[in-house]
Write a protein that holds these residues in place. Structure first.
Motif, PDB file in Angstrom:
ATOM      1  N   HIS A 196      -2.737   7.716   5.390  1.00  0.00           N
ATOM      2  CA  HIS A 196      -1.549   7.564   4.537  1.00  0.00           C
ATOM      3  C   HIS A 196      -0.701   6.350   4.935  1.00  0.00           C
ATOM      4  N   LEU A 197      -1.313   5.197   4.812  1.00  0.00           N
ATOM      5  CA  LEU A 197      -0.660   3.939   5.181  1.00  0.00           C
ATOM      6  C   LEU A 197       0.288   3.454   4.093  1.00  0.00           C
ATOM      7  N   THR A 209      -9.578  -2.477  10.746  1.00  0.00           N
ATOM      8  CA  THR A 209     -10.743  -2.974  10.015  1.00  0.00           C
ATOM      9  C   THR A 209     -10.865  -2.294   8.663  1.00  0.00           C
ATOM     10  N   THR A 210     -10.731  -0.985   8.665  1.00  0.00           N
ATOM     11  CA  THR A 210     -10.848  -0.229   7.416  1.00  0.00           C
ATOM     12  C   THR A 210      -9.756  -0.633   6.439  1.00  0.00           C
ATOM     13  N   THR A 211      -8.565  -0.877   6.947  1.00  0.00           N
ATOM     14  CA  THR A 211      -7.459  -1.325   6.095  1.00  0.00           C
ATOM     15  C   THR A 211      -7.807  -2.653   5.437  1.00  0.00           C
ATOM     16  N   THR A 212      -8.333  -3.582   6.231  1.00  0.00           N
ATOM     17  CA  THR A 212      -8.725  -4.893   5.708  1.00  0.00           C
ATOM     18  C   THR A 212      -9.801  -4.768   4.642  1.00  0.00           C
ATOM     19  N   LEU A 213     -10.779  -3.895   4.884  1.00  0.00           N
ATOM     20  CA  LEU A 213     -11.854  -3.702   3.910  1.00  0.00           C
ATOM     21  C   LEU A 213     -11.319  -3.150   2.595  1.00  0.00           C
ATOM     22  N   MET A 214     -10.340  -2.265   2.675  1.00  0.00           N
ATOM     23  CA  MET A 214      -9.760  -1.713   1.444  1.00  0.00           C
ATOM     24  C   MET A 214      -8.928  -2.766   0.719  1.00  0.00           C
ATOM     25  N   LEU A 215      -8.207  -3.605   1.471  1.00  0.00           N
ATOM     26  CA  LEU A 215      -7.395  -4.650   0.848  1.00  0.00           C
ATOM     27  C   LEU A 215      -8.260  -5.696   0.143  1.00  0.00           C
ATOM     28  N   THR A 216      -9.440  -5.940   0.686  1.00  0.00           N
ATOM     29  CA  THR A 216     -10.326  -6.936   0.077  1.00  0.00           C
ATOM     30  C   THR A 216     -11.314  -6.311  -0.909  1.00  0.00           C
ATOM     31  N   GLY A 217     -11.154  -5.027  -1.186  1.00  0.00           N
ATOM     32  CA  GLY A 217     -11.993  -4.359  -2.173  1.00  0.00           C
ATOM     33  C   GLY A 217     -13.408  -4.094  -1.724  1.00  0.00           C
ATOM     34  N   LEU A 218     -13.653  -4.138  -0.411  1.00  0.00           N
ATOM     35  CA  LEU A 218     -15.008  -3.943   0.110  1.00  0.00           C
ATOM     36  C   LEU A 218     -15.324  -2.482   0.405  1.00  0.00           C
ATOM     37  N   THR A 219     -14.312  -1.644   0.396  1.00  0.00           N
ATOM     38  CA  THR A 219     -14.539  -0.204   0.511  1.00  0.00           C
ATOM     39  C   THR A 219     -13.438   0.518  -0.259  1.00  0.00           C
ATOM     40  N   GLU A 220     -13.769   1.654  -0.834  1.00  0.00           N
ATOM     41  CA  GLU A 220     -12.801   2.390  -1.636  1.00  0.00           C
ATOM     42  C   GLU A 220     -12.044   3.403  -0.791  1.00  0.00           C
ATOM     43  N   PRO A 221     -10.756   3.560  -1.049  1.00  0.00           N
ATOM     44  CA  PRO A 221      -9.991   4.550  -0.296  1.00  0.00           C
ATOM     45  C   PRO A 221     -10.302   5.966  -0.771  1.00  0.00           C
ATOM     46  N   THR A 222     -10.068   6.909   0.100  1.00  0.00           N
ATOM     47  CA  THR A 222     -10.204   8.315  -0.276  1.00  0.00           C
ATOM     48  C   THR A 222      -9.058   8.703  -1.191  1.00  0.00           C
ATOM     49  N   GLU A 223      -7.891   8.153  -0.885  1.00  0.00           N
ATOM     50  CA  GLU A 223      -6.724   8.348  -1.745  1.00  0.00           C
ATOM     51  C   GLU A 223      -5.723   7.237  -1.475  1.00  0.00           C
ATOM     52  N   GLY A 224      -4.721   7.122  -2.332  1.00  0.00           N
ATOM     53  CA  GLY A 224      -3.704   6.096  -2.179  1.00  0.00           C
ATOM     54  C   GLY A 224      -4.017   4.841  -2.975  1.00  0.00           C
ATOM     55  N   THR A 225      -3.127   3.865  -2.885  1.00  0.00           N
ATOM     56  CA  THR A 225      -3.267   2.621  -3.652  1.00  0.00           C
ATOM     57  C   THR A 225      -3.037   1.407  -2.761  1.00  0.00           C
ATOM     58  N   ALA A 226      -3.583   0.255  -3.206  1.00  0.00           N
ATOM     59  CA  ALA A 226      -3.383  -1.015  -2.512  1.00  0.00           C
ATOM     60  C   ALA A 226      -3.317  -2.125  -3.546  1.00  0.00           C
ATOM     61  N   PHE A 227      -2.290  -2.953  -3.444  1.00  0.00           N
ATOM     62  CA  PHE A 227      -2.106  -4.070  -4.383  1.00  0.00           C
ATOM     63  C   PHE A 227      -1.827  -5.353  -3.614  1.00  0.00           C
ATOM     64  N   THR A 273       0.846  -1.193   0.000  1.00  0.00           N
ATOM     65  CA  THR A 273       0.000   0.000   0.000  1.00  0.00           C
ATOM     66  C   THR A 273       0.880   1.240   0.000  1.00  0.00           C
ATOM     67  N   ASN A 274       0.412   2.265  -0.669  1.00  0.00           N
ATOM     68  CA  ASN A 274       1.122   3.553  -0.703  1.00  0.00           C
ATOM     69  C   ASN A 274       0.133   4.679  -0.428  1.00  0.00           C
ATOM     70  N   GLY A 275       0.368   5.401   0.649  1.00  0.00           N
ATOM     71  CA  GLY A 275      -0.486   6.545   0.977  1.00  0.00           C
ATOM     72  C   GLY A 275      -1.950   6.191   1.135  1.00  0.00           C
ATOM     73  N   LEU A 276      -2.249   4.942   1.487  1.00  0.00           N
ATOM     74  CA  LEU A 276      -3.635   4.490   1.570  1.00  0.00           C
ATOM     75  C   LEU A 276      -4.368   5.248   2.677  1.00  0.00           C
ATOM     76  N   THR A 277      -5.429   5.925   2.299  1.00  0.00           N
ATOM     77  CA  THR A 277      -6.149   6.809   3.218  1.00  0.00           C
ATOM     78  C   THR A 277      -7.650   6.622   3.070  1.00  0.00           C
ATOM     79  N   LYS A 278      -8.344   6.615   4.206  1.00  0.00           N
ATOM     80  CA  LYS A 278      -9.804   6.547   4.188  1.00  0.00           C
ATOM     81  C   LYS A 278     -10.359   7.556   5.191  1.00  0.00           C
ATOM     82  N   ARG A 279     -11.210   8.457   4.676  1.00  0.00           N
ATOM     83  CA  ARG A 279     -11.858   9.451   5.527  1.00  0.00           C
ATOM     84  C   ARG A 279     -13.368   9.242   5.488  1.00  0.00           C
ATOM     85  N   TYR A 280     -13.989   9.390   6.634  1.00  0.00           N
ATOM     86  CA  TYR A 280     -15.443   9.392   6.747  1.00  0.00           C
ATOM     87  C   TYR A 280     -15.827  10.773   7.269  1.00  0.00           C
ATOM     88  N   GLY A 281     -16.162  11.667   6.353  1.00  0.00           N
ATOM     89  CA  GLY A 281     -16.406  13.043   6.753  1.00  0.00           C
ATOM     90  C   GLY A 281     -15.119  13.670   7.242  1.00  0.00           C
TER      91      GLY A 281
END
Length: 333
Positions: free
Chosen positions: A25-26, A47-65, A10-18
Motif C-alpha cells: 500500500h505505497l 525494485t518492484t516499485t520501479t517495475l510497476m512505475l515502468t509498466g513492467l509488472t502489474e500491481p495486485t491493487e492500487g494505482t500508479a501515474f 501512487t495510491n495504495g500501490l501493492t504487489k503480492r507474490y503468493g
C-alpha cells in the motif's frame, strides 16, 4: 507559495507474490523538478516499485501515474516520457559511444539528421566529446555512467529513473555526475527518481528521500525532517574534532550552558545538549585556545536516520562486506 506540480503519484500501490507482500500500500508523491531518493535494503520493495512505475509488472491493487498517465493501462505512453538508467547500462562494447547513441536514437524513431545534432550536443553535455569515437569497451566506469545519462536523454524524457548512478565511480567522476544530475532537475525541470544504497551521495543531491522497510514506505521527507522525527529523547548531539585535544577541554565543554553530557575519544568530543548550542560550543573551544578540525551535528546523517527508522520497524539489515546496504535491480531498459 505556489502549489507544486505532481509528476509521480501512487495510491495504495501493492504487489503480492503468493503470500509475500513485496510492496505494501505505497502512497508516494514526487514533484516536478524534484530529485527524490528511494532507499532500502535488498528485498525492501524498491525494485518492484520501479517495475510497476515502468509498466513492467502489474500491481495486485492500487494505482500508479506518471505525468497523469496510468502506468499500468498505458505503459507504452509512459515510456515516451520516462528514461530509465540501470546500474550497469547495457552498451555494445565493440561500438563507439556515438554509435551506441545512434542505435538508441534509431530505436526511439528519431530522424537521422536530428539525431546526429542531438547526439553531438549530448556528448558535449556529459563531457564525452573527445571520447565519442572510442569503443565503449575502453571506457571507465564513470565514462559509461555519463554515456548512460546521454543515452537516457536521447529521447528527451521529462522523468528519469536511475539505479545506483554513482556506484563504482571515482571521486572526480562522482562529482561530475552529481552536478549533471543536479542540472537536469534544477536547470531543466526534469523529475529524477534515484535508487541507491550510497547514502552519502543521496544526502548530497536529493531534495527528499523515501525509506523502504519490508515493503512499506516507512518515512518520507527532507533529511532535516527525518532527522527531527527520529531525534532520540529530544537530545541534540554534536561532534567536535580538535587538533591536540585533552581532558581539560572536557571540563570546559561541560561548563557550557545547556550541555548535558560530554564524551571523549582521542581528538573526538561528543556533546549532548538540550538544544542546539553550536555557536556557544565554538566560542568555548576557541576562547580557550583550541583549534577546531571539524564540527557537525550527529543524527542528521542519512545513514544514522535510516538506522533509527530500520530499528523502529524491527527490520534486519542486508549488508555487504563493506557494511553498505545492497540494492539489486533487474536490468530493464
Amino acid at each position: 507559495m505556489a502549489q507544486q506540480e505532481c509528476i509521480i503519484k501512487t495510491n495504495g500501490l501493492t504487489k503480492r507474490y503468493g503470500e509475500k507482500t513485496a510492496v505494501d500500500h505505497l502512497d508516494l508523491t514526487v514533484y516536478k523538478g524534484e530529485i527524490f531518493g528511494l532507499l532500502g535494503p535488498n528485498g525492501a520493495g524498491k525494485t518492484t516499485t520501479t517495475l510497476m512505475l515502468t509498466g513492467l509488472t502489474e500491481p495486485t491493487e492500487g494505482t500508479a501515474f506518471i505525468g497523469g498517465i496510468d502506468c499500468i493501462r498505458n505503459p507504452m505512453e509512459v515510456k515516451k516520457s520516462v528514461g530509465y538508467m540501470p546500474d550497469n547500462v547495457g552498451f555494445y562494447a565493440d561500438m563507439t559511444g556515438k554509435e551506441n547513441l545512434r542505435f538508441t536514437a534509431a530505436l526511439n524513431g528519431l530522424d537521422r539528421e536530428a539525431a546526429e545534432s542531438r547526439i553531438e550536443e549530448l556528448l558535449e553535455r556529459v563531457g564525452l566529446s573527445a571520447a565519442a569515437n572510442q569503443r565503449v569497451g575502453t571506457y571507465s566506469r564513470g565514462m559509461r555512467q555519463r554515456l548512460g545519462v546521454a543515452d537516457v536523454l536521447v529521447k528527451d524524457p521529462s522523468v528519469i529513473i536511475m539505479d545506483e548512478p554513482t556506484l563504482g565511480i571515482d571521486p572526480e567522476g562522482m562529482r561530475y555526475l552529481i552536478l549533471l544530475i543536479h542540472d537536469l532537475a534544477k536547470k531543466e525541470g526534469r523529475t529524477i527518481l534515484i535508487s541507491s544504497h550510497q547514502l552519502y551521495q543521496i544526502q548530497q543531491i536529493c531534495d527528499r528521500v523515501g525509506l523502504f522497510v519490508a515493503g512499506k514506505l516507512t518515512a518520507c521527507g527532507t533529511i532535516e525532517e527525518l532527522a527531527e522525527q527520529t531525534r532520540e529523547d529530544d537530545r541534540f548531539v554534536t561532534e567536535i574534532r580538535i587538533a591536540g585535544g585533552d581532558d581539560g577541554l572536557v571540563q570546559i565543554l561541560r561548563g557550557v550552558d545547556g550541555v548535558l553530557s560530554v564524551g571523549r575519544e582521542d581528538s573526538r568530543y561528543i556533546i549532548g545538549s538540550e538544544r542546539d548550542i553550536t555557536d556557544a560550543l565554538v566560542d568555548a573551544v576557541r576562547e580557550n585556545g583550541y583549534s577546531i578540525v571539524s564540527l557537525r551535528p550527529l543524527g542528521n546523517d542519512l545513514d544514522e536516520i535510516y538506522r533509527r527508522y530500520f530499528e523502529k520497524s524491527g527490520g534486519e539489515k542486508d549488508e555487504d562486506r563493506s557494511g553498505k546496504f545492497k540494492t539489486i535491480f533487474r536490468k530493464n531498459r
